[in-house]
Design an enzyme around this catalytic site. Structure first.
Site, PDB file in Angstrom:
ATOM      1  CB  THR A   1       8.683   0.403   4.714  1.00 32.28           C
ATOM      2  OG1 THR A   1       8.096   0.318   3.395  1.00 32.28           O
ATOM      3  CG2 THR A   1       7.590   0.536   5.725  1.00 32.28           C
TER       4      THR A   1
ATOM      5  CE  LYS B   1      10.081   0.483  -0.020  1.00 28.78           C
ATOM      6  NZ  LYS B   1       9.006  -0.467   0.041  1.00 28.78           N
TER       7      LYS B   1
ATOM      8  CG  PHE C   1       4.848  -5.076 -15.406  1.00 32.83           C
ATOM      9  CD1 PHE C   1       3.624  -4.438 -15.500  1.00 32.83           C
ATOM     10  CD2 PHE C   1       5.817  -4.527 -14.585  1.00 32.83           C
ATOM     11  CE1 PHE C   1       3.365  -3.277 -14.790  1.00 32.83           C
ATOM     12  CE2 PHE C   1       5.563  -3.371 -13.871  1.00 32.83           C
ATOM     13  CZ  PHE C   1       4.332  -2.756 -13.973  1.00 32.83           C
TER      14      PHE C   1
ATOM     15  N   GLY D   1      14.430  -3.843 -21.178  1.00 37.58           N
ATOM     16  CA  GLY D   1      15.125  -2.555 -21.121  1.00 37.58           C
ATOM     17  C   GLY D   1      16.278  -2.610 -20.151  1.00 37.58           C
TER      18      GLY D   1
ATOM     19  CD  GLU E   1       6.724   6.862  -7.321  1.00 40.45           C
ATOM     20  OE1 GLU E   1       7.477   7.508  -8.051  1.00 40.45           O
ATOM     21  OE2 GLU E   1       7.028   6.470  -6.183  1.00 40.45           O
TER      22      GLU E   1
ATOM     23  CB  CYS F   1       8.053  -0.026  -5.150  1.00 40.93           C
ATOM     24  SG  CYS F   1       7.320   1.510  -4.562  1.00 40.93           S
TER      25      CYS F   1
HETATM   26  P1  NAD Z   1       7.479   8.765   0.967  1.00 43.05           P
HETATM   27  O1  NAD Z   1       8.880   8.729   1.432  1.00 43.05           O
HETATM   28  O2  NAD Z   1       7.110   9.505  -0.261  1.00 43.05           O
HETATM   29  O3  NAD Z   1       6.559   9.341   2.147  1.00 43.05           O
HETATM   30  C1  NAD Z   1       6.659   8.959   3.495  1.00 43.05           C
HETATM   31  C2  NAD Z   1       6.239  10.139   4.369  1.00 43.05           C
HETATM   32  O4  NAD Z   1       6.154   9.722   5.721  1.00 43.05           O
HETATM   33  C3  NAD Z   1       7.229  11.309   4.345  1.00 43.05           C
HETATM   34  O5  NAD Z   1       6.558  12.493   3.975  1.00 43.05           O
HETATM   35  C4  NAD Z   1       7.736  11.393   5.797  1.00 43.05           C
HETATM   36  O6  NAD Z   1       8.019  12.723   6.231  1.00 43.05           O
HETATM   37  C5  NAD Z   1       6.564  10.806   6.554  1.00 43.05           C
HETATM   38  N1  NAD Z   1       6.872  10.309   7.897  1.00 43.05           N
HETATM   39  C6  NAD Z   1       7.916   9.534   8.294  1.00 43.05           C
HETATM   40  N2  NAD Z   1       7.805   9.269   9.612  1.00 43.05           N
HETATM   41  C7  NAD Z   1       6.673   9.872  10.051  1.00 43.05           C
HETATM   42  C8  NAD Z   1       6.029   9.940  11.325  1.00 43.05           C
HETATM   43  N3  NAD Z   1       6.523   9.326  12.388  1.00 43.05           N
HETATM   44  N4  NAD Z   1       4.895  10.655  11.421  1.00 43.05           N
HETATM   45  C9  NAD Z   1       4.387  11.282  10.342  1.00 43.05           C
HETATM   46  N5  NAD Z   1       4.951  11.248   9.116  1.00 43.05           N
HETATM   47  C10 NAD Z   1       6.091  10.542   8.966  1.00 43.05           C
HETATM   48  O7  NAD Z   1       7.025   7.236   0.838  1.00 43.05           O
HETATM   49  P2  NAD Z   1       5.959   6.606  -0.181  1.00 43.05           P
HETATM   50  O8  NAD Z   1       6.577   6.453  -1.528  1.00 43.05           O
HETATM   51  O9  NAD Z   1       4.671   7.324  -0.047  1.00 43.05           O
HETATM   52  O10 NAD Z   1       5.825   5.140   0.413  1.00 43.05           O
HETATM   53  C11 NAD Z   1       5.154   4.887   1.625  1.00 43.05           C
HETATM   54  C12 NAD Z   1       4.921   3.388   1.739  1.00 43.05           C
HETATM   55  O11 NAD Z   1       4.029   2.949   0.707  1.00 43.05           O
HETATM   56  C13 NAD Z   1       6.169   2.526   1.564  1.00 43.05           C
HETATM   57  O12 NAD Z   1       6.054   1.411   2.402  1.00 43.05           O
HETATM   58  C14 NAD Z   1       6.117   2.082   0.115  1.00 43.05           C
HETATM   59  O13 NAD Z   1       6.792   0.881  -0.111  1.00 43.05           O
HETATM   60  C15 NAD Z   1       4.627   1.916  -0.083  1.00 43.05           C
HETATM   61  N6  NAD Z   1       4.168   2.068  -1.466  1.00 43.05           N
HETATM   62  C16 NAD Z   1       4.663   3.068  -2.238  1.00 43.05           C
HETATM   63  C17 NAD Z   1       4.179   3.247  -3.540  1.00 43.05           C
HETATM   64  C18 NAD Z   1       4.723   4.329  -4.427  1.00 43.05           C
HETATM   65  O14 NAD Z   1       4.402   4.314  -5.610  1.00 43.05           O
HETATM   66  N7  NAD Z   1       5.504   5.263  -3.946  1.00 43.05           N
HETATM   67  C19 NAD Z   1       3.160   2.406  -4.013  1.00 43.05           C
HETATM   68  C20 NAD Z   1       2.660   1.394  -3.175  1.00 43.05           C
HETATM   69  C21 NAD Z   1       3.166   1.247  -1.888  1.00 43.05           C
HETATM   70  C1  UGA Z   2       5.284  -0.580  -8.738  1.00 44.57           C
HETATM   71  C2  UGA Z   2       4.043  -1.453  -8.993  1.00 44.57           C
HETATM   72  O1  UGA Z   2       3.728  -1.443 -10.383  1.00 44.57           O
HETATM   73  C3  UGA Z   2       2.839  -0.938  -8.194  1.00 44.57           C
HETATM   74  O2  UGA Z   2       1.736  -1.823  -8.370  1.00 44.57           O
HETATM   75  C4  UGA Z   2       3.230  -0.898  -6.716  1.00 44.57           C
HETATM   76  O3  UGA Z   2       2.176  -0.359  -5.939  1.00 44.57           O
HETATM   77  C5  UGA Z   2       4.459  -0.049  -6.528  1.00 44.57           C
HETATM   78  O4  UGA Z   2       5.539  -0.556  -7.347  1.00 44.57           O
HETATM   79  C6  UGA Z   2       4.888  -0.081  -5.095  1.00 44.57           C
HETATM   80  O5  UGA Z   2       4.797  -1.096  -4.449  1.00 44.57           O
HETATM   81  O6  UGA Z   2       5.299   0.941  -4.585  1.00 44.57           O
HETATM   82  P1  UGA Z   2       6.142   1.776  -9.645  1.00 44.57           P
HETATM   83  O7  UGA Z   2       7.408   1.470  -8.908  1.00 44.57           O
HETATM   84  O8  UGA Z   2       5.521   3.110  -9.494  1.00 44.57           O
HETATM   85  O9  UGA Z   2       4.995   0.715  -9.228  1.00 44.57           O
HETATM   86  O10 UGA Z   2       6.437   1.598 -11.182  1.00 44.57           O
HETATM   87  P2  UGA Z   2       6.213   0.501 -12.311  1.00 44.57           P
HETATM   88  O11 UGA Z   2       5.388   1.092 -13.376  1.00 44.57           O
HETATM   89  O12 UGA Z   2       5.780  -0.782 -11.764  1.00 44.57           O
HETATM   90  O13 UGA Z   2       7.706   0.355 -12.867  1.00 44.57           O
HETATM   91  C7  UGA Z   2       8.751  -0.097 -12.032  1.00 44.57           C
HETATM   92  C8  UGA Z   2      10.022  -0.242 -12.821  1.00 44.57           C
HETATM   93  O14 UGA Z   2       9.921  -1.349 -13.728  1.00 44.57           O
HETATM   94  C9  UGA Z   2      10.379   0.971 -13.690  1.00 44.57           C
HETATM   95  O15 UGA Z   2      11.766   1.220 -13.588  1.00 44.57           O
HETATM   96  C10 UGA Z   2      10.030   0.536 -15.113  1.00 44.57           C
HETATM   97  O16 UGA Z   2      10.824   1.158 -16.092  1.00 44.57           O
HETATM   98  C11 UGA Z   2      10.327  -0.952 -15.026  1.00 44.57           C
HETATM   99  N1  UGA Z   2       9.563  -1.744 -16.024  1.00 44.57           N
HETATM  100  C12 UGA Z   2       8.209  -1.841 -15.927  1.00 44.57           C
HETATM  101  C13 UGA Z   2      10.241  -2.418 -17.028  1.00 44.57           C
HETATM  102  O17 UGA Z   2      11.489  -2.355 -17.126  1.00 44.57           O
HETATM  103  N2  UGA Z   2       9.521  -3.164 -17.926  1.00 44.57           N
HETATM  104  C14 UGA Z   2       8.178  -3.280 -17.862  1.00 44.57           C
HETATM  105  O18 UGA Z   2       7.594  -3.988 -18.695  1.00 44.57           O
HETATM  106  C15 UGA Z   2       7.494  -2.600 -16.840  1.00 44.57           C
END
Ligand code: NAD
Ligand code: UGA
Length: 435
Positions: free
Chosen positions: A86, A267, A253, A257, A156, A264
């Protein structure tokens, strides 16, 4: 239970593999054939500790499989998780929901009995209702289904641990039937003593944005305090230690830095502000968090510019390119902003990251940066070293080797990993963030 994950990215792949580990039968589906073919051969599309072993183990046990056939994967599942991206719509700042709605449409077309569509992606409040409306217009009349919100909170670099040992699981449902099914899916997590919070759909959707915005707020807050520390001669590490010891504040958190990056926080903060606008609501705090972060990403650049006077022709070595350690993800990495500014100002940039150089080079699309394969090698003749990611191997760096290799003696520590006294003792002109 039989689960299908649509979208095999960070979240879909990790949560799909973890659900298989919990004993469910999981299909991970994606439209990206390259990704799926790689996974079938055991090639991970992302760098995440322990993921390849987890995938291999569950594929062998017959509980995890991969496909590009979305329709078949939906038909075979009792519950369909949507984990597509998204991303931010750069024009509007809103979440781009085209992939989410494409999944809802595919779900509607392949409904063959009662099924649940679970939004695992981060989606604005009201998206589940929109999905429901879209499904009703596409599916056969009278078809039975539910839409559920089950946002994901993994980080991540710690994704598997976070999913299997979560602080909480949040599930928003509108019917008793959907609630019971979701409780069954998460039973192993609940049995392990982790809270599974059952709530309504809109609250679940907002919990995700409110959580990310709050964590981003902690970071921007401590970064503002850090910038003030520089003016008054205080040390933000000490301030954060003192603040964080109060259990109501907490120490996590609160690391100052070069701002937050990643796919995440930036956006989601933006999307929350935009959702507010749709309801004529002004998110004042969240807006300020975003502005503080935009400025903070450029702090290392500003220090370099101030200390080196002119950047033209200066050689700057950059340690760390990913948005945080233990990932090769460079989306919205502060290093992208700093390096672009350095190049624009005429500096020569040499960079090193343990895993993210390739992803960074693709993302920057600027051939001028030289990427080294060794942290010390890129320091040769450098006027300054700037640290943008706190990889462990940088924390234990040898000052004597750094000093011997560099031409200048300026270190800008954008993640506060060095001790000022030690760096200064070793002869460096050292600047951290608020220390
Ligand atoms: P990503 O870009 O890594 O993966 C998305 C996948 O969806 C891609 O592989 C893409 O090819 C696939 N895709 C797109 N359209 C499709 C369709 N119509 N059918 C099948 N596959 C399709 O994204 P992500 O980082 O895994 O994030 C996914 C969601 O989870 C986002 O909303 C993000 O905000 C949320 N989220 C991400 C994290 C994170 O750490 N990355 C953590 C929590 C929540
Ligand atoms: C973050 C959230 O921590 C997850 O809970 C959530 O699921 C995810 O976003 C999401 O919605 O996708 P992530 O983006 O993987 O996870 O990484 P974080 O460890 O949260 O760090 C985010 C950013 O904040 C990094 O650039 C990190 O360097 C920065 N950060 C974090 C700081 O500058 N200071 C801190 O104390 C902690």
């Amino acid at each position: 239970m039989k689960l299908t994950f649509i979208g095999t990215g960070y979240v879909g792949l990790v949560t799909g593999a973890c659900m298989a580990e919990l004993g469910h039968t999981v299909i991970c589906a994606d439209i990206d054939a390259k990704k799926i073919n790689g996974l079938k051969r055991g090639v991970m599309p992302i760098y995440e500790l322990g993921l390849d072993e987890l995938v291999e183990k569950n594929v062998k046990k017959g509980r995890l499989s991969f496909t590009t056939n979305i329709g078949k994967a939906i038909k075979e599942a009792e519950v369909v998780f949507s984990a597509v991206g998204t991303p931010e719509d750069k024009k509007t700042g809103k979440a781009n929901l085209e992939y989410v709605y494409a999944v809802a449409e595919a779900f509607a077309k392949n409904l063959n009995g009662y099924k649940i569509l679970v939004n695992k992606s981060t989606v604005p409040v009201g998206t589940a209702d929109q999905c429901r409306a879209k499904i009703i217009t596409t599916c056969k009349p009278g078809a039975l289904f539910d839409v559920v919100s089950n946002p994901e909170f993994l980080r991540e670099g710690a994704a598997i641990k976070d999913f299997l040992n979560p602080d909480r699981v949040v599930v928003g449902t509108a019917t008793e039937q959907a609630r019971e099914v979701m409780e069954k899916i998460y039973r192993p997590i609940a049995r392990a003593g982790r809270p599974v919070i059952m709530t309504d759909i809109r609250s679940a959707e907002l919990i995700k944005y409110a959580s990310n915005a709050f964590l981003a707020t902690k970071i921007s807050f401590i970064n503002e305090i850090a910038n003030f520390c520089e003016l008054i001669g205080a040390n933000v590490k000490e301030v954060a230690r003192g603040m964080g010891s109060d259990a109501r504040i907490g120490s996590r958190f609160l690391y100052a830095g070069s701002g937050y990056g990643g796919s995440c926080f930036p956006k989601d903060v933006q999307a929350l502000i935009e959702t507010g606008k749709e309801y004529d609501f002004d998110f004042q705090i969240v807006q300020a968090v975003d502005e503080v972060n935009d400025a903070q990403k450029m702090r290392p650049y500003q220090i370099l510019k101030r200390e080196l006077k002119s950047l033209k022709g200066k050689r700057v070595a950059v340690w760390g390119l990913s948005f945080k350690p233990r990932t090769d993800d460079v989306r919205e990495a502060p290093a992208l902003y700093v390096i672009q500014a350095l190049l624009k100002a005429g500096a020569t940039v040499v960079a090193y990251d343990p895993v993210a150089s390739e992803a960074f080079a693709r993302s920057l699309d600027d051939k001028k940066v030289h990427y080294g394969t060794d942290a010390y090698e890129i320091l040769e003749d450098a006027d300054a070293l700037v640290i943008m990611t706190e990889w462990d191997e940088f924390r234990t760096a040898d000052y004597a080797i750094i000093s011997k290799a560099m031409k200048g003696n300026l270190i800008v520590d954008g993640r506060n990993i060095f001790e000022r006294s030690e760096a200064e003792e070793a002869g460096f002109h050292y600047f951290g963030i608020g220390v």
